[in-house]
Design a protein around this motif. Sequence first.
Motif, PDB file in Angstrom:
ATOM      1  N   ALA A 115       0.857  -1.189   0.000  1.00  0.00           N
ATOM      2  CA  ALA A 115       0.000   0.000   0.000  1.00  0.00           C
ATOM      3  C   ALA A 115       0.892   1.237   0.000  1.00  0.00           C
ATOM      4  N   PRO A 116       0.401   2.340  -0.565  1.00  0.00           N
ATOM      5  CA  PRO A 116       1.187   3.575  -0.507  1.00  0.00           C
ATOM      6  C   PRO A 116       1.493   3.962   0.944  1.00  0.00           C
ATOM      7  N   ARG A 117       2.605   4.618   1.114  1.00  0.00           N
ATOM      8  CA  ARG A 117       3.060   5.034   2.443  1.00  0.00           C
ATOM      9  C   ARG A 117       1.949   5.749   3.210  1.00  0.00           C
ATOM     10  N   HIS A 118       1.764   5.369   4.440  1.00  0.00           N
ATOM     11  CA  HIS A 118       0.779   5.954   5.364  1.00  0.00           C
ATOM     12  C   HIS A 118      -0.679   5.663   4.980  1.00  0.00           C
ATOM     13  N   GLU A 119      -0.901   4.772   4.028  1.00  0.00           N
ATOM     14  CA  GLU A 119      -2.281   4.432   3.654  1.00  0.00           C
ATOM     15  C   GLU A 119      -2.621   3.034   4.144  1.00  0.00           C
ATOM     16  N   GLN A 120      -3.914   2.822   4.374  1.00  0.00           N
ATOM     17  CA  GLN A 120      -4.403   1.527   4.822  1.00  0.00           C
ATOM     18  C   GLN A 120      -4.385   0.530   3.673  1.00  0.00           C
ATOM     19  N   GLY A 121      -4.161  -0.710   4.013  1.00  0.00           N
ATOM     20  CA  GLY A 121      -4.219  -1.798   3.051  1.00  0.00           C
ATOM     21  C   GLY A 121      -4.612  -3.074   3.773  1.00  0.00           C
ATOM     22  N   TYR A 122      -4.352  -4.206   3.142  1.00  0.00           N
ATOM     23  CA  TYR A 122      -4.715  -5.496   3.707  1.00  0.00           C
ATOM     24  C   TYR A 122      -3.507  -6.175   4.327  1.00  0.00           C
ATOM     25  N   GLU A 123      -3.747  -6.878   5.412  1.00  0.00           N
ATOM     26  CA  GLU A 123      -2.717  -7.669   6.089  1.00  0.00           C
ATOM     27  C   GLU A 123      -2.237  -8.772   5.134  1.00  0.00           C
ATOM     28  N   PRO A 124      -0.952  -8.767   4.744  1.00  0.00           N
ATOM     29  CA  PRO A 124      -0.451  -9.768   3.797  1.00  0.00           C
ATOM     30  C   PRO A 124      -0.671 -11.214   4.233  1.00  0.00           C
ATOM     31  N   ASP A 125      -0.539 -11.515   5.520  1.00  0.00           N
ATOM     32  CA  ASP A 125      -0.747 -12.899   5.974  1.00  0.00           C
ATOM     33  C   ASP A 125      -2.156 -13.386   5.646  1.00  0.00           C
ATOM     34  N   ASP A 126      -3.150 -12.504   5.788  1.00  0.00           N
ATOM     35  CA  ASP A 126      -4.539 -12.885   5.502  1.00  0.00           C
ATOM     36  C   ASP A 126      -4.745 -13.130   4.013  1.00  0.00           C
ATOM     37  N   VAL A 127      -4.201 -12.233   3.195  1.00  0.00           N
ATOM     38  CA  VAL A 127      -4.339 -12.376   1.744  1.00  0.00           C
ATOM     39  C   VAL A 127      -3.590 -13.620   1.271  1.00  0.00           C
ATOM     40  N   ASP A 128      -2.390 -13.819   1.791  1.00  0.00           N
ATOM     41  CA  ASP A 128      -1.609 -14.993   1.403  1.00  0.00           C
ATOM     42  C   ASP A 128      -2.306 -16.296   1.808  1.00  0.00           C
ATOM     43  N   ALA A 129      -3.013 -16.288   2.931  1.00  0.00           N
ATOM     44  CA  ALA A 129      -3.762 -17.482   3.348  1.00  0.00           C
ATOM     45  C   ALA A 129      -4.864 -17.800   2.337  1.00  0.00           C
ATOM     46  N   LEU A 130      -5.545 -16.770   1.841  1.00  0.00           N
ATOM     47  CA  LEU A 130      -6.559 -16.994   0.811  1.00  0.00           C
ATOM     48  C   LEU A 130      -5.893 -17.491  -0.475  1.00  0.00           C
ATOM     49  N   CYS A 131      -4.770 -16.918  -0.821  1.00  0.00           N
ATOM     50  CA  CYS A 131      -4.035 -17.379  -2.013  1.00  0.00           C
ATOM     51  C   CYS A 131      -3.646 -18.850  -1.873  1.00  0.00           C
ATOM     52  N   GLN A 132      -3.241 -19.261  -0.692  1.00  0.00           N
ATOM     53  CA  GLN A 132      -2.902 -20.666  -0.476  1.00  0.00           C
ATOM     54  C   GLN A 132      -4.124 -21.560  -0.666  1.00  0.00           C
ATOM     55  N   ARG A 133      -5.278 -21.084  -0.255  1.00  0.00           N
ATOM     56  CA  ARG A 133      -6.517 -21.856  -0.475  1.00  0.00           C
ATOM     57  C   ARG A 133      -6.807 -21.985  -1.966  1.00  0.00           C
ATOM     58  N   LEU A 134      -6.535 -20.912  -2.727  1.00  0.00           N
ATOM     59  CA  LEU A 134      -6.723 -20.978  -4.174  1.00  0.00           C
ATOM     60  C   LEU A 134      -5.731 -21.953  -4.808  1.00  0.00           C
ATOM     61  N   ILE A 135      -4.498 -21.948  -4.346  1.00  0.00           N
ATOM     62  CA  ILE A 135      -3.504 -22.905  -4.844  1.00  0.00           C
ATOM     63  C   ILE A 135      -3.968 -24.322  -4.552  1.00  0.00           C
ATOM     64  N   ASP A 136      -4.438 -24.560  -3.345  1.00  0.00           N
ATOM     65  CA  ASP A 136      -4.929 -25.892  -2.974  1.00  0.00           C
ATOM     66  C   ASP A 136      -6.131 -26.300  -3.831  1.00  0.00           C
ATOM     67  N   TYR A 137      -6.975 -25.331  -4.174  1.00  0.00           N
ATOM     68  CA  TYR A 137      -8.129 -25.601  -5.027  1.00  0.00           C
ATOM     69  C   TYR A 137      -7.668 -26.006  -6.422  1.00  0.00           C
ATOM     70  N   PHE A 138      -6.815 -25.173  -7.025  1.00  0.00           N
ATOM     71  CA  PHE A 138      -6.383 -25.431  -8.403  1.00  0.00           C
ATOM     72  C   PHE A 138      -5.467 -26.638  -8.526  1.00  0.00           C
ATOM     73  N   ASP A 139      -4.540 -26.778  -7.603  1.00  0.00           N
ATOM     74  CA  ASP A 139      -3.529 -27.833  -7.735  1.00  0.00           C
ATOM     75  C   ASP A 139      -3.923 -29.161  -7.100  1.00  0.00           C
ATOM     76  N   ASN A 140      -4.745 -29.111  -6.057  1.00  0.00           N
ATOM     77  CA  ASN A 140      -5.037 -30.325  -5.301  1.00  0.00           C
ATOM     78  C   ASN A 140      -6.521 -30.664  -5.213  1.00  0.00           C
ATOM     79  N   GLY A 141      -7.364 -29.852  -5.863  1.00  0.00           N
ATOM     80  CA  GLY A 141      -8.795 -30.133  -5.855  1.00  0.00           C
ATOM     81  C   GLY A 141      -9.473 -29.933  -4.510  1.00  0.00           C
ATOM     82  N   GLN A 142      -8.854 -29.160  -3.626  1.00  0.00           N
ATOM     83  CA  GLN A 142      -9.466 -28.877  -2.326  1.00  0.00           C
ATOM     84  C   GLN A 142     -10.704 -27.994  -2.532  1.00  0.00           C
ATOM     85  N   PRO A 143     -11.748 -28.182  -1.756  1.00  0.00           N
ATOM     86  CA  PRO A 143     -12.966 -27.396  -1.949  1.00  0.00           C
ATOM     87  C   PRO A 143     -12.760 -25.916  -1.630  1.00  0.00           C
ATOM     88  N   LEU A 144     -13.384 -25.076  -2.441  1.00  0.00           N
ATOM     89  CA  LEU A 144     -13.391 -23.630  -2.246  1.00  0.00           C
ATOM     90  C   LEU A 144     -14.538 -23.080  -3.075  1.00  0.00           C
TER      91      LEU A 144
END
Length: 183
Positions: A115-144
């Motif tokens: 995020a730009p300096r001094h501006e609000q954005g999203y916690e990377p750990d939370d976004v990365d956790a969702l990305c991992q769920r997407l990886i598990d969905y696409f690569d391993n057929g995990q439900p999402l």
Amino acid sequence: MTHMFRTAGLLRSGYDIDQVDEFFTHARKAYEGEVPEQMTGRDVRLGAFDMVRGGYRAEAVDGALDRLERAFVTRQRAEFVATHGQQAWLEHLASQARTLYGRLARPDGERFAPAPRHEQGYEPDDVDALCQRLIDYFDNGQPLTSDEVRHAHFRRAKGRDAYGEPAVDAFCDRAIEVLLGVE
């Protein structure tokens, strides 16, 4: 006066009644082919309304928007399959899914620009956790489901310790489109 949805009450805020009624009336006409312009599931997802005192309860409208989006996507899929065939639809979805892979292949903490300096954005750990769920969905057929992505909650962070919101939001929109296409 009959309302489409329950109101939040006179002392609470909700979605502007006139805006919501106009949107849903137009969406119904578009779905039924009564207006010349097309409407897509994405158009529904991007619909936004002002918050006003005494407006419609947000959760009721949001639920109806989710169902309406699903109806538009279902119709789009049926029309596409009728014209081009099921295999072409699957190839179309695979092409959309491939646009997500560039970000998914990046390491945690580096998937999106900060995020730009001094501006609000999203916690990377939370976004990365969702990305991992997407990886598990696409690569391993995990439900999402698209609803899980749509309702994902990201804690707030600031500046360089946060992912910028616009890129994350656009990525999530594309993921929702892909998931809706197979649901």
